[in-house]
Scaffold this motif. Sequence first.
Motif, PDB file in Angstrom:
ATOM      1  N   ARG A   1     -29.980 -23.244 -62.608  1.00  0.00           N
ATOM      2  CA  ARG A   1     -29.947 -22.953 -61.354  1.00  0.00           C
ATOM      3  C   ARG A   1     -30.059 -21.552 -60.920  1.00  0.00           C
ATOM      4  N   CYS A   2     -30.431 -21.201 -59.677  1.00  0.00           N
ATOM      5  CA  CYS A   2     -30.347 -19.736 -59.059  1.00  0.00           C
ATOM      6  C   CYS A   2     -29.820 -20.088 -57.683  1.00  0.00           C
ATOM      7  N   ASP A   3     -29.121 -19.066 -57.260  1.00  0.00           N
ATOM      8  CA  ASP A   3     -28.455 -19.074 -55.866  1.00  0.00           C
ATOM      9  C   ASP A   3     -29.067 -17.608 -55.520  1.00  0.00           C
ATOM     10  N   PRO A   4     -30.007 -17.589 -54.481  1.00  0.00           N
ATOM     11  CA  PRO A   4     -30.590 -16.223 -54.090  1.00  0.00           C
ATOM     12  C   PRO A   4     -29.487 -15.491 -53.126  1.00  0.00           C
ATOM     13  N   ILE A   5     -29.688 -14.424 -52.698  1.00  0.00           N
ATOM     14  CA  ILE A   5     -28.996 -13.715 -51.746  1.00  0.00           C
ATOM     15  C   ILE A   5     -29.543 -14.163 -50.367  1.00  0.00           C
ATOM     16  N   SER A   6     -28.753 -14.539 -49.707  1.00  0.00           N
ATOM     17  CA  SER A   6     -28.905 -15.185 -48.311  1.00  0.00           C
ATOM     18  C   SER A   6     -29.803 -14.468 -47.495  1.00  0.00           C
ATOM     19  N   GLY A   7     -30.947 -15.223 -46.954  1.00  0.00           N
ATOM     20  CA  GLY A   7     -31.887 -14.502 -46.153  1.00  0.00           C
ATOM     21  C   GLY A   7     -33.091 -14.126 -46.962  1.00  0.00           C
ATOM     22  N   HIS A   8     -33.161 -13.838 -48.169  1.00  0.00           N
ATOM     23  CA  HIS A   8     -34.196 -13.688 -49.106  1.00  0.00           C
ATOM     24  C   HIS A   8     -35.206 -14.799 -49.157  1.00  0.00           C
ATOM     25  N   THR A   9     -36.460 -14.413 -48.593  1.00  0.00           N
ATOM     26  CA  THR A   9     -37.371 -15.553 -48.528  1.00  0.00           C
ATOM     27  C   THR A   9     -38.180 -15.650 -49.831  1.00  0.00           C
ATOM     28  N   ALA A  10     -38.001 -14.729 -50.524  1.00  0.00           N
ATOM     29  CA  ALA A  10     -38.999 -14.717 -51.721  1.00  0.00           C
ATOM     30  C   ALA A  10     -37.925 -15.079 -53.100  1.00  0.00           C
ATOM     31  N   LEU A  11     -38.489 -15.891 -54.042  1.00  0.00           N
ATOM     32  CA  LEU A  11     -37.704 -16.105 -55.161  1.00  0.00           C
ATOM     33  C   LEU A  11     -38.394 -16.255 -56.337  1.00  0.00           C
ATOM     34  N   TYR A  12     -38.042 -15.811 -57.293  1.00  0.00           N
ATOM     35  CA  TYR A  12     -38.855 -15.584 -58.807  1.00  0.00           C
ATOM     36  C   TYR A  12     -38.016 -15.982 -59.943  1.00  0.00           C
ATOM     37  N   TRP A  13     -38.670 -16.827 -60.972  1.00  0.00           N
ATOM     38  CA  TRP A  13     -38.085 -16.944 -62.109  1.00  0.00           C
ATOM     39  C   TRP A  13     -38.950 -15.983 -63.282  1.00  0.00           C
ATOM     40  N   TYR A  14     -38.187 -15.602 -64.101  1.00  0.00           N
ATOM     41  CA  TYR A  14     -38.778 -14.929 -65.141  1.00  0.00           C
ATOM     42  C   TYR A  14     -38.086 -15.290 -66.553  1.00  0.00           C
ATOM     43  N   ARG A  15     -38.762 -15.131 -67.589  1.00  0.00           N
ATOM     44  CA  ARG A  15     -38.221 -15.433 -68.957  1.00  0.00           C
ATOM     45  C   ARG A  15     -38.285 -14.240 -69.659  1.00  0.00           C
ATOM     46  N   GLN A  16     -37.168 -13.854 -70.562  1.00  0.00           N
ATOM     47  CA  GLN A  16     -37.192 -12.702 -71.253  1.00  0.00           C
ATOM     48  C   GLN A  16     -36.788 -13.030 -72.797  1.00  0.00           C
TER      49      GLN A  16
ATOM     50  N   GLY B   1     -35.441  -8.824 -76.526  1.00  0.00           N
ATOM     51  CA  GLY B   1     -36.418  -7.470 -76.867  1.00  0.00           C
ATOM     52  C   GLY B   1     -37.799  -7.375 -76.083  1.00  0.00           C
ATOM     53  N   GLN B   2     -38.103  -8.247 -75.364  1.00  0.00           N
ATOM     54  CA  GLN B   2     -39.335  -8.390 -74.896  1.00  0.00           C
ATOM     55  C   GLN B   2     -39.127  -8.126 -73.419  1.00  0.00           C
ATOM     56  N   GLY B   3     -40.289  -8.076 -72.868  1.00  0.00           N
ATOM     57  CA  GLY B   3     -40.552  -7.791 -71.308  1.00  0.00           C
ATOM     58  C   GLY B   3     -40.131  -8.962 -70.387  1.00  0.00           C
ATOM     59  N   LEU B   4     -40.597  -8.849 -69.150  1.00  0.00           N
ATOM     60  CA  LEU B   4     -40.292  -9.909 -68.228  1.00  0.00           C
ATOM     61  C   LEU B   4     -41.649 -10.704 -68.003  1.00  0.00           C
ATOM     62  N   GLU B   5     -41.584 -11.978 -68.531  1.00  0.00           N
ATOM     63  CA  GLU B   5     -42.533 -12.798 -68.445  1.00  0.00           C
ATOM     64  C   GLU B   5     -42.289 -13.616 -67.243  1.00  0.00           C
ATOM     65  N   PHE B   6     -43.443 -13.359 -66.179  1.00  0.00           N
ATOM     66  CA  PHE B   6     -43.291 -14.189 -64.858  1.00  0.00           C
ATOM     67  C   PHE B   6     -43.555 -15.694 -64.939  1.00  0.00           C
TER      68      PHE B   6
ATOM     69  N   SER C   1     -48.464 -19.960 -61.422  1.00  0.00           N
ATOM     70  CA  SER C   1     -49.423 -19.479 -62.414  1.00  0.00           C
ATOM     71  C   SER C   1     -48.879 -18.979 -63.633  1.00  0.00           C
ATOM     72  N   GLY C   2     -47.475 -18.893 -63.749  1.00  0.00           N
ATOM     73  CA  GLY C   2     -46.964 -18.299 -65.023  1.00  0.00           C
ATOM     74  C   GLY C   2     -46.220 -19.311 -65.772  1.00  0.00           C
ATOM     75  N   LEU C   3     -45.997 -20.390 -65.389  1.00  0.00           N
ATOM     76  CA  LEU C   3     -45.560 -21.544 -66.226  1.00  0.00           C
ATOM     77  C   LEU C   3     -46.392 -21.737 -67.426  1.00  0.00           C
TER      78      LEU C   3
ATOM     79  N   LEU D   1     -34.161 -15.508 -66.190  1.00  0.00           N
ATOM     80  CA  LEU D   1     -33.712 -14.209 -65.021  1.00  0.00           C
ATOM     81  C   LEU D   1     -34.259 -14.983 -63.837  1.00  0.00           C
ATOM     82  N   CYS D   2     -33.579 -15.142 -62.893  1.00  0.00           N
ATOM     83  CA  CYS D   2     -33.959 -15.498 -61.556  1.00  0.00           C
ATOM     84  C   CYS D   2     -33.833 -14.052 -60.506  1.00  0.00           C
ATOM     85  N   ALA D   3     -34.888 -13.934 -59.560  1.00  0.00           N
ATOM     86  CA  ALA D   3     -34.534 -12.667 -58.707  1.00  0.00           C
ATOM     87  C   ALA D   3     -35.173 -13.111 -57.506  1.00  0.00           C
ATOM     88  N   SER D   4     -34.497 -12.524 -56.277  1.00  0.00           N
ATOM     89  CA  SER D   4     -34.762 -12.658 -54.759  1.00  0.00           C
ATOM     90  C   SER D   4     -35.394 -11.468 -54.166  1.00  0.00           C
TER      91      SER D   4
END
Lengths: 115, 113
Positions: free
Chosen positions: A22-37, A40-45, A58-60, A91-94
């Motif tokens: 589950r991810c709770d974004p910042i209120s008012g943020h319209t964009a939400l992203y999921w990444y996998r890390q 020791g690796q980078g951020l996979e969209f 497209s990243g699933l 990781l989730c980001a908004s």
Amino acid sequence: GAGVSQSPSNKVTEKGKDVELRCDPISGHTALYWYRQSLGQGLEFLIYFQGNSAPDKSGLPSDRFSAERTGGSVSTLTIQRTQQEDSAVYLCASSLAISSSYEQYFGPGTRLTVT
Amino acid sequence: GENVEQHPSTLSVQEGDSAVIKCTYSDSASNYFPWYKQELGKRPQLIIDIRSNVGEKKDQRIAVTLNKTAKHFSLHITETQPEDSAVYFCAASRSGGSYIPTFGRGTSLIVHP
């Protein structure tokens, strides 16, 4: 104010089980992203939600992965029939994702371990 | 789609030295370039960003330069301190429409006291 939150912080599951993150974004943020890390690796969209638009999936990595965002706020990432290679930090980001601010605010992540 | 290459993958410096991390991108339409810092066990956080209408931006000990012609941008950290030790990610994206940044693979910076 409150930042991005994710739950659970840690999840250990057996191979073949389904998990929901589950991810709770910042209120008012319209964009939400999921990444996998992976360790020791980078951020996979994985997936991107923007307002009421159709999500960019497209990243699933496989059809075992899916995500939804209800009411333009909370998002859930579901992994069906988990495999050991799914072990990673999710990781989730908004973001406001507007011309004056594209900054992504990341959550603390969910560490998934598949045994 | 966009492709971002980041070098080096690991960078070890002595406290007080400067550190430079370089990224190249492939999409000439990219116009926004953020840098994120991820300390061990923590979440990535934006430390500086640059847009394509400027060539350089500074914030205290951190600076970013952009060369649009060559399609590369760099992060410069001066007078490094042990607390600068972290993984740094560059990213490139187009503004407007779907904003999905493409990240580099990260640089692990180690600052030795």
